[in-house]
Design a protein around this motif. Structure first.
Motif, mmCIF file in Angstrom:
data_model
loop_
_atom_site.group_PDB
_atom_site.id
_atom_site.type_symbol
_atom_site.label_atom_id
_atom_site.label_comp_id
_atom_site.label_asym_id
_atom_site.label_seq_id
_atom_site.Cartn_x
_atom_site.Cartn_y
_atom_site.Cartn_z
ATOM 1 N N VAL A 222 0.975 -1.116 0.043
ATOM 2 C CA VAL A 222 -0.019 -0.061 -0.031
ATOM 3 C C VAL A 222 0.945 1.357 -0.106
ATOM 4 O O VAL A 222 1.767 1.234 0.848
ATOM 5 C CB VAL A 222 -0.975 -0.117 1.177
ATOM 6 C CG1 VAL A 222 -1.862 1.223 1.239
ATOM 7 C CG2 VAL A 222 -1.730 -1.273 1.285
ATOM 8 N N GLN A 224 -0.758 4.702 -0.413
ATOM 9 C CA GLN A 224 -1.361 5.680 -0.133
ATOM 10 C C GLN A 224 -2.662 5.263 0.251
ATOM 11 O O GLN A 224 -3.295 4.506 -0.568
ATOM 12 C CB GLN A 224 -1.159 7.011 -0.469
ATOM 13 C CG GLN A 224 -1.742 6.923 -2.018
ATOM 14 C CD GLN A 224 -1.377 8.412 -2.539
ATOM 15 O OE1 GLN A 224 -0.250 8.660 -2.792
ATOM 16 N NE2 GLN A 224 -2.390 9.037 -2.755
ATOM 17 N N ILE A 225 -3.636 6.011 1.180
ATOM 18 C CA ILE A 225 -4.949 5.816 1.252
ATOM 19 C C ILE A 225 -5.706 7.094 0.796
ATOM 20 O O ILE A 225 -5.302 8.198 1.303
ATOM 21 C CB ILE A 225 -5.313 5.355 2.494
ATOM 22 C CG1 ILE A 225 -4.761 3.916 2.811
ATOM 23 C CG2 ILE A 225 -6.818 5.162 2.726
ATOM 24 C CD1 ILE A 225 -4.835 3.345 3.953
ATOM 25 N N GLU A 226 -6.524 7.172 0.020
ATOM 26 C CA GLU A 226 -6.996 8.485 -0.481
ATOM 27 C C GLU A 226 -8.679 8.407 -0.309
ATOM 28 O O GLU A 226 -9.217 7.474 0.022
ATOM 29 C CB GLU A 226 -7.083 8.618 -2.105
ATOM 30 C CG GLU A 226 -5.555 8.502 -2.420
ATOM 31 C CD GLU A 226 -5.534 7.796 -4.039
ATOM 32 O OE1 GLU A 226 -6.761 7.831 -4.558
ATOM 33 O OE2 GLU A 226 -4.684 7.892 -4.656
ATOM 34 N N GLY A 228 -12.229 8.259 -1.340
ATOM 35 C CA GLY A 228 -12.907 7.749 -2.292
ATOM 36 C C GLY A 228 -14.169 8.530 -2.706
ATOM 37 O O GLY A 228 -14.530 9.491 -1.903
ATOM 38 N N ARG A 233 -10.151 4.913 -0.774
ATOM 39 C CA ARG A 233 -9.509 4.033 -1.878
ATOM 40 C C ARG A 233 -7.991 3.852 -1.394
ATOM 41 O O ARG A 233 -7.311 4.551 -1.111
ATOM 42 C CB ARG A 233 -9.366 4.904 -3.190
ATOM 43 C CG ARG A 233 -8.596 4.212 -4.216
ATOM 44 C CD ARG A 233 -9.210 4.708 -5.480
ATOM 45 N NE ARG A 233 -10.492 4.400 -6.051
ATOM 46 C CZ ARG A 233 -10.883 4.505 -7.406
ATOM 47 N NH1 ARG A 233 -10.118 5.033 -8.190
ATOM 48 N NH2 ARG A 233 -12.267 4.149 -7.554
ATOM 49 N N VAL A 234 -7.728 2.518 -1.329
ATOM 50 C CA VAL A 234 -6.513 1.931 -0.637
ATOM 51 C C VAL A 234 -5.682 1.641 -2.152
ATOM 52 O O VAL A 234 -5.769 0.710 -2.764
ATOM 53 C CB VAL A 234 -6.751 0.970 0.200
ATOM 54 C CG1 VAL A 234 -5.204 0.426 0.386
ATOM 55 C CG2 VAL A 234 -7.581 1.143 1.188
ATOM 56 N N ARG A 235 -4.502 2.427 -2.430
ATOM 57 C CA ARG A 235 -4.004 2.328 -3.475
ATOM 58 C C ARG A 235 -2.555 1.905 -3.159
ATOM 59 O O ARG A 235 -1.728 2.126 -2.437
ATOM 60 C CB ARG A 235 -3.570 3.947 -4.073
ATOM 61 C CG ARG A 235 -3.249 3.879 -5.643
ATOM 62 C CD ARG A 235 -3.142 5.308 -6.080
ATOM 63 N NE ARG A 235 -4.397 5.949 -6.422
ATOM 64 C CZ ARG A 235 -5.320 5.415 -7.586
ATOM 65 N NH1 ARG A 235 -4.723 4.776 -8.332
ATOM 66 N NH2 ARG A 235 -6.292 6.295 -7.816
ATOM 67 N N MET A 236 -2.359 0.742 -3.996
ATOM 68 C CA MET A 236 -0.926 -0.053 -3.907
ATOM 69 C C MET A 236 -0.098 0.689 -4.956
ATOM 70 O O MET A 236 -0.281 1.323 -5.567
ATOM 71 C CB MET A 236 -1.278 -1.414 -4.290
ATOM 72 C CG MET A 236 -2.042 -1.873 -3.038
ATOM 73 S SD MET A 236 -2.545 -3.779 -3.314
ATOM 74 C CE MET A 236 -4.247 -3.311 -3.717
ATOM 75 N N ARG A 240 -2.720 -0.753 -8.541
ATOM 76 C CA ARG A 240 -3.975 -1.340 -8.083
ATOM 77 C C ARG A 240 -4.594 -0.475 -6.913
ATOM 78 O O ARG A 240 -4.037 0.202 -6.066
ATOM 79 C CB ARG A 240 -3.832 -2.856 -7.806
ATOM 80 C CG ARG A 240 -3.494 -3.872 -9.343
ATOM 81 C CD ARG A 240 -3.227 -5.135 -8.771
ATOM 82 N NE ARG A 240 -2.025 -5.113 -7.753
ATOM 83 C CZ ARG A 240 -2.150 -6.016 -6.732
ATOM 84 N NH1 ARG A 240 -3.331 -6.725 -6.318
ATOM 85 N NH2 ARG A 240 -1.070 -6.200 -5.836
ATOM 86 N N PHE A 241 -6.024 -0.818 -6.746
ATOM 87 C CA PHE A 241 -6.333 -0.141 -5.726
ATOM 88 C C PHE A 241 -7.761 -1.000 -5.179
ATOM 89 O O PHE A 241 -8.277 -1.763 -5.888
ATOM 90 C CB PHE A 241 -7.000 1.447 -6.095
ATOM 91 C CG PHE A 241 -8.053 1.447 -6.973
ATOM 92 C CD1 PHE A 241 -9.229 1.254 -6.739
ATOM 93 C CD2 PHE A 241 -7.328 1.757 -8.350
ATOM 94 C CE1 PHE A 241 -10.169 1.491 -8.059
ATOM 95 C CE2 PHE A 241 -8.375 1.946 -9.449
ATOM 96 C CZ PHE A 241 -9.623 1.715 -9.247
ATOM 97 N N ASP A 243 -11.485 -0.170 -3.135
ATOM 98 C CA ASP A 243 -12.286 0.618 -2.546
ATOM 99 C C ASP A 243 -13.091 0.012 -1.117
ATOM 100 O O ASP A 243 -13.372 -1.105 -1.346
ATOM 101 C CB ASP A 243 -13.516 0.987 -3.598
ATOM 102 C CG ASP A 243 -12.927 2.113 -4.507
ATOM 103 O OD1 ASP A 243 -11.839 2.738 -4.355
ATOM 104 O OD2 ASP A 243 -13.235 1.952 -5.782
#
Ligand SMILES: Cc1cc2nc3c(=O)[nH]c(=O)nc-3n(C[C@H](O)[C@H](O)[C@H](O)COP(=O)(O)OP(=O)(O)OC[C@H]3O[C@@H](n4cnc5c(N)ncnc54)[C@H](O)[C@@H]3O)c2cc1C
Length: 412
Positions: A222, A224-226, A228, A233-236, A240-241, A243
């Motif tokens: 991971v 960052q976490i944004e 959504g 939204r957990v973004r790798m 990839r992400f 929700d």
């Protein structure tokens, strides 16, 4: 209401959080970049140290630290090249050790440990893990009456919290642990201290339960976490992400950059610890022993006898220095004549540590749907279920089981 919750990090804290979220009916998606439970949760000393309420940041440690630092393989070390990096953390540690702040941390730690004991009992019973817990206490050992006397204020503080203990000598000491070197003239027995069969096996058993109750695991690092559209939204790092309705950061010693993206500058460092696990027949060990003056413990596990501890303030990147494991093993051989020291497996782990010895449990500044659950230092196994309970309370919008003020992410 059943929400999808992403839990970043499948160490013992992430797994206990997952179990508690499932109790509330949530769907859990664990996000883990490595193998499950192979961070700090893999090779620790396996103690539910509920009575270990004295924060490390204490007036006492400031008296001991200079002597310890003189021994390069002693209980506390700082590689010289890392000193400029760790200095701000050390300054905060020093401030947290002052009597007024120490008293506040002690009160918070006592509250958290009381919850830790209740919540662990409930999780162990609910997850069917009782067979993995030993309830034969801990024996702390002293090399002189003077060393015992120095520890008395700490025991008095525990007594005020209702923690049971017994100072022992002579036959009682020898009965609690036969075969000790005669240099150990006294001990303190804490009967309600527990240990697990093996911390990795314990964590994997909890993982199996969580998976059987419908959790899934996403493999990925991971970044960052944004915010959504309707949740997070957990973004790798590979793009990839996932929700989810909410996310929990339980990434142990690696949590700091994830919190920084959300606007929280949290002074998380790592206290690296070392050990050696010997074959199970290496000694007739009756219970966990603590050699407090030397900063290590010896623990009976189903997978062997584990000798280790120590603190190395050396960051996340430096290779391990297994001379530290060896140094503790040599001491253990002197303290437990008859200990067979051959055939051991060495290990180093990263304790996730905050300078006031308290974890961070609470919402992120940048998003009310992201929650932190990290920084448990020496007590992550012990406090895992309590943390799970508190995070579940926060996500449900219930009043938390204990006041969360001392654990706020923005307290620094
Ligand atoms: C020598 C030693 C002895 C100890 N003894 C005890 C003891 O007796 N009792 C006790 O209570 N505690 C003990 N501890 C402390 C305890 O081990 C830790 O506090 C605890 O394991 C922390 O658990 P965690 O889940 O927060 O972290 P970890 O177990 O380290 O798990 C974090 C996980 O997050 C993952 N991760 C990190 N970053 C990312 C990312 N960006 N994306 C995806 N995944 C990520 C990692 O791969 C890892 O699996 C000891 C520690 C050491 C080193």
């Amino acid at each position: 209401m059943s929400d999808v919750i992403a839990v970043v990090g499948a160490g013992i804290v992430g797994l206990a959080v997952a179990w508690h979220l499932q109790q509330d009916g949530h769907e859990v998606r664990l996000v883990e970049r490595g193998p499950v439970a192979e961070g700090a949760s893999y090779g620790n000393a396996g103690a539910f140290a509920f009575s270990d309420v004295l924060p490390l940041a204490s007036p006492g440690i400031l008296r001991k630290a200079p002597r310890w630092l003189l021994d390069p393989l002693g209980p506390l070390s700082i590689p010289p090249a890392y000193l400029p990096v760790i200095t701000p953390w050390l300054l905060r540690f020093w401030r947290a050790s002052q009597p007024d702040r120490f008293a506040a941390s002690l009160a918070a730690q006592c509250e958290l440990m009381r919850l830790a004991s209740r919540a662990m009992d409930a999780m162990v019973a609910g997850a069917g893990l009782s067979g993995r817990v030993r309830s034969d206490g801990n024996l702390q050992l002293y090399e002189s009456e003077a060393e015992l006397r120095t520890s008395l204020p700490g025991w008095a503080a525990r007594e005020r919290e209702g923690i049971a203990f017994e100072h022992v000598r002579g036959e009682r000491l020898a009965a609690l642990q036969p075969g000790l070197a005669p240099r150990f003239v006294a001990g303190t027995f804490t009967p309600h201290w527990q240990t697990v069969d093996d911390p990795y096996r314990f964590a994997m058993a909890l993982f199996d339960v969580v998976m059987a109750r419908g959790a899934s695991v996403e493999r990925g690092d991971v970044g960052q976490i944004e915010q959504g559209l309707s949740g997070v939204r957990v973004r790798m790092s590979d793009g990839r992400f996932i929700d989810a309705d909410a996310a929990v950061i339980a990434a142990g010693a690696w949590s700091r950059p994830l919190a920084a993206v959300l606007g929280d500058a949290i002074p998380l460092e790592t206290e690296r610890g070392y050990n050696t696990t010997l074959p199970t027949d290496a000694f007739d060990l009756r219970r966990q022993l603590t050699f407090g003056g030397h900063g290590f413990v010896v623990t009976p596990l189903s997978t062997g006898i584990r000798v280790g501890g120590a603190v190395e303030l050396g960051g996340l990147k430096r290779p391990p220095n297994f001379a530290r494991s060896r140094a503790m093993l040599d001491k253990a051989a002197a303290f437990l004549p008859g200990l067979l020291t051959e055939g051991g497996r060495q290990w180093m782990g990263f304790r996730p540590s905050l300078p006031d010895t308290l974890p961070v449990i609470g919402p992120a500044r940048g998003s009310s749907r992201v929650f932190y659950a990290f920084g448990h230092g020496h007590s992550g196994l012990t406090q895992s279920a309590a943390t799970g309970r508190l995070i579940a309370d926060l996500i449900a919008g219930r009043p938390p089981a204990i006041a969360l003020e001392p654990f706020r992410p923005d307290r620094f």
